[in-house]
Design a protein around this motif. Structure first.
Motif, PDB file in Angstrom:
ATOM      1  N   UNK A 179      44.846  44.448  36.145  1.00 33.80           N
ATOM      2  CA  UNK A 179      44.471  45.660  36.874  1.00 33.80           C
ATOM      3  C   UNK A 179      43.630  45.316  38.096  1.00 33.80           C
ATOM      4  N   UNK A 180      42.665  44.396  37.945  1.00 35.51           N
ATOM      5  CA  UNK A 180      41.848  43.990  39.083  1.00 35.51           C
ATOM      6  C   UNK A 180      42.712  43.329  40.154  1.00 35.51           C
ATOM      7  N   UNK A 181      43.669  42.526  39.725  1.00 32.95           N
ATOM      8  CA  UNK A 181      44.599  41.893  40.671  1.00 32.95           C
ATOM      9  C   UNK A 181      45.415  42.954  41.401  1.00 32.95           C
ATOM     10  N   UNK A 182      45.807  44.006  40.685  1.00 34.02           N
ATOM     11  CA  UNK A 182      46.598  45.081  41.276  1.00 34.02           C
ATOM     12  C   UNK A 182      45.834  45.785  42.389  1.00 34.02           C
ATOM     13  N   UNK A 183      44.554  46.014  42.187  1.00 33.49           N
ATOM     14  CA  UNK A 183      43.746  46.650  43.227  1.00 33.49           C
ATOM     15  C   UNK A 183      43.697  45.772  44.471  1.00 33.49           C
ATOM     16  N   UNK A 184      43.540  44.467  44.263  1.00 27.56           N
ATOM     17  CA  UNK A 184      43.547  43.530  45.392  1.00 27.56           C
ATOM     18  C   UNK A 184      44.898  43.586  46.110  1.00 27.56           C
ATOM     19  N   UNK A 185      45.973  43.618  45.330  1.00 21.17           N
ATOM     20  CA  UNK A 185      47.314  43.674  45.920  1.00 21.17           C
ATOM     21  C   UNK A 185      47.496  44.956  46.737  1.00 21.17           C
ATOM     22  N   UNK A 186      46.984  46.063  46.207  1.00 23.62           N
ATOM     23  CA  UNK A 186      47.063  47.336  46.931  1.00 23.62           C
ATOM     24  C   UNK A 186      46.350  47.247  48.274  1.00 23.62           C
ATOM     25  N   UNK A 256      51.425  49.751  44.496  1.00 20.83           N
ATOM     26  CA  UNK A 256      50.339  48.909  43.992  1.00 20.83           C
ATOM     27  C   UNK A 256      50.764  48.159  42.734  1.00 20.83           C
ATOM     28  N   UNK A 257      51.478  48.840  41.846  1.00 17.08           N
ATOM     29  CA  UNK A 257      51.934  48.206  40.601  1.00 17.08           C
ATOM     30  C   UNK A 257      52.885  47.058  40.905  1.00 17.08           C
ATOM     31  N   UNK A 258      53.856  47.313  41.785  1.00 15.12           N
ATOM     32  CA  UNK A 258      54.813  46.255  42.138  1.00 15.12           C
ATOM     33  C   UNK A 258      54.119  45.083  42.830  1.00 15.12           C
ATOM     34  N   UNK A 259      53.227  45.411  43.777  1.00 17.11           N
ATOM     35  CA  UNK A 259      52.511  44.354  44.487  1.00 17.11           C
ATOM     36  C   UNK A 259      51.596  43.586  43.544  1.00 17.11           C
ATOM     37  N   UNK A 264      50.075  38.768  40.738  1.00 11.96           N
ATOM     38  CA  UNK A 264      49.702  38.180  39.450  1.00 11.96           C
ATOM     39  C   UNK A 264      50.599  36.987  39.123  1.00 11.96           C
ATOM     40  N   UNK A 265      51.896  37.138  39.354  1.00 11.53           N
ATOM     41  CA  UNK A 265      52.831  36.039  39.080  1.00 11.53           C
ATOM     42  C   UNK A 265      52.550  34.833  39.969  1.00 11.53           C
ATOM     43  N   UNK A 266      52.196  35.087  41.219  1.00 14.51           N
ATOM     44  CA  UNK A 266      51.850  33.989  42.124  1.00 14.51           C
ATOM     45  C   UNK A 266      50.608  33.255  41.616  1.00 14.51           C
ATOM     46  N   UNK A 267      49.612  34.028  41.179  1.00 14.90           N
ATOM     47  CA  UNK A 267      48.399  33.406  40.653  1.00 14.90           C
ATOM     48  C   UNK A 267      48.688  32.594  39.404  1.00 14.90           C
ATOM     49  N   UNK A 268      49.543  33.119  38.540  1.00 14.28           N
ATOM     50  CA  UNK A 268      49.898  32.381  37.321  1.00 14.28           C
ATOM     51  C   UNK A 268      50.624  31.078  37.653  1.00 14.28           C
ATOM     52  N   UNK A 269      51.452  31.119  38.675  1.00  6.12           N
ATOM     53  CA  UNK A 269      52.163  29.906  39.088  1.00  6.12           C
ATOM     54  C   UNK A 269      51.194  28.858  39.622  1.00  6.12           C
ATOM     55  N   UNK A 274      46.859  31.607  31.717  1.00  3.91           N
ATOM     56  CA  UNK A 274      46.356  32.973  31.838  1.00  3.91           C
ATOM     57  C   UNK A 274      45.073  32.991  32.667  1.00  3.91           C
ATOM     58  N   UNK A 275      44.840  34.096  33.375  1.00  2.04           N
ATOM     59  CA  UNK A 275      43.633  34.189  34.195  1.00  2.04           C
ATOM     60  C   UNK A 275      42.396  34.105  33.310  1.00  2.04           C
TER      61      UNK A 275
END
Length: 388
Positions: A179-186, A256-259, A264-269, A274-275
């Motif tokens: 969720x925190x990552x999603x806000x950043x993506x938004x 925001x959800x899609x971004x 998140x997937x980029x960070x996991x890569x 896991x974060x």
């Protein structure tokens, strides 16, 4: 005066970013004796806070009213109150790890505010009251203090949940971090499209049957009720929403959800784990019992403050403005849900002795309710508070 206030907010934002790095550096220093990294970090944080207060005052002067009347103003004030709560907690407990989490969350909150319109506009008639200052500022302060319980609860869970295997606990902890990552993506996608000057206009029919214009700053995946795209060459909406739903803001949530998923997937890569597992080594030295105590005290203080601002003062103002103290408006409903949740939190803490991990999960859930009210209810559901 407007540009001057914006400059103060920007500089304070930079101060918080710099202070975060110093709090990160403080974790590598031996705990014995003064920690210069932490001293510099809190000093820069205080400087940023003073600059943000200056922004608040100068914008108040420019607007002629307390700058808490729209989403941009309220969220920046909420971020400022979170910084204030952190500063007070820091001088009481001297727990540097909180700064490494509290400051980034405040940074995300303030950055989130900047994607909304910044312009100073005249107050609508129902907001022309001194209760605007009393109700909104007290509610924001209460929520900010409650946010400290979320931060300590999150640190507690990151430290104590076993990351060696996938479980329900690791899944839900990762969901919180997502969720925190999603806000950043938004923030990133909104900034990108705003910088490109993207704009798509729709004519639509609101819930009162009146024709209005709606302007999208992100490609429209969902369109407004009986919407007609009037801007050539822009993406046509895939679905039409009923008039009760604010289609533009729902569109923002979907993006925001899609971004968020993509980031998140980029960070996991990049980190290849896991974060939560990545962050766990940074919090191993912190005392779990101290985190639990701070989280509980934050709720014990924040709950009565929120009760005053979010319910009592709100009902008094509603009676004055709308001649009824309760309207079952979506914002009112979720304020009540928030209050009931934290009342249950304190009950379970006192009567059932829910401490440690259970208490941490409750703190995380409580903050999720606050953010749902702040983001989803404000952005999607039309109501008496839609002007906010």
């Amino acid at each position: 005066m407007y540009e001057l206030s914006s400059n103060f907010l920007f500089i304070s934002f930079i101060c918080y970013i710099v202070a975060t790095f110093f709090f990160g550096g403080s974790l590598k220093v031996n705990d014995h004796g003064p920690n210069r990294w932490a001293t510099i970090g809190i000093s820069i944080t205080i400087l940023g806070f003073l600059l943000q207060i200056t922004y608040f005052i100068t914008r108040w002067i420019a607007a002629g009213h307390a700058p808490v009347s729209n989403l941009f103003e309220f969220i920046t004030f909420f971020g400022m109150m979170l910084i204030l709560a952190f500063i007070l907690i820091h001088f009481i407990y001297r727990l540097n790890i909180i700064g490494l989490f509290a400051l980034p969350i405040a940074i995300i909150i303030i950055a989130y505010a900047t994607v909304f319109p910044h312009e100073i506009k005249p107050l609508v008639p129902s907001l022309k009251s001194y209760w605007l200052h009393i109700h909104v500022t007290t509610a924001a302060l209460g929520e900010a203090i409650l946010a400290i319980s979320f931060i300590t609860g999150l640190i507690y869970l990151i430290k104590n949940i076993n990351q060696s295997k996938s479980t329900k606990k690791t899944f839900w902890l990762e969901a919180v971090l997502y969720f925190l990552v999603t806000v950043v993506a938004f923030i990133l996608i909104s900034t990108a499209f705003n910088a490109s000057g993207y704009e798509a206009k729709y004519n639509w029919i609101n819930k009162d049957g009146v024709k209005e214009e709606m302007i999208y700053n992100l490609p429209s995946l969902v369109g407004p009720h009986k919407g007609e795209l009037t801007t050539e060459g822009k993406f046509e909406a895939l679905a039409e929403m009923p008039a009760l739903i604010n289609a533009k803001k729902l569109n923002t949530v979907i993006w925001s959800i899609f971004a968020g998923i993509a980031l998140y997937l980029v960070m996991r890569l990049i980190i290849r784990k896991r974060i939560g597992a990545f962050l766990q080594p940074f919090v191993q030295k912190v005392d779990s019992d101290l985190l639990d105590e701070i989280g509980y005290r934050a709720v014990a203080i924040g709950f009565p403050v929120f009760t005053l601002g979010g319910l009592i003062f709100a009902m008094i103002w509603a009676q004055i403005a709308w001649t009824r103290f309760w309207s079952w408006d979506p914002k009112e409903d979720w304020a009540l849900i928030t209050w009931l949740f934290y009342a249950v939190f304190l009950h379970l803490r006192f009567k059932r002795n829910w401490q440690g991990e259970k208490s941490a999960w409750l703190a995380v859930i409580g903050f999720a309710i606050i953010m749902f009210n702040l983001i989803a209810v404000n952005l999607i559901i039309a109501g008496l508070h839609s002007y906010a």
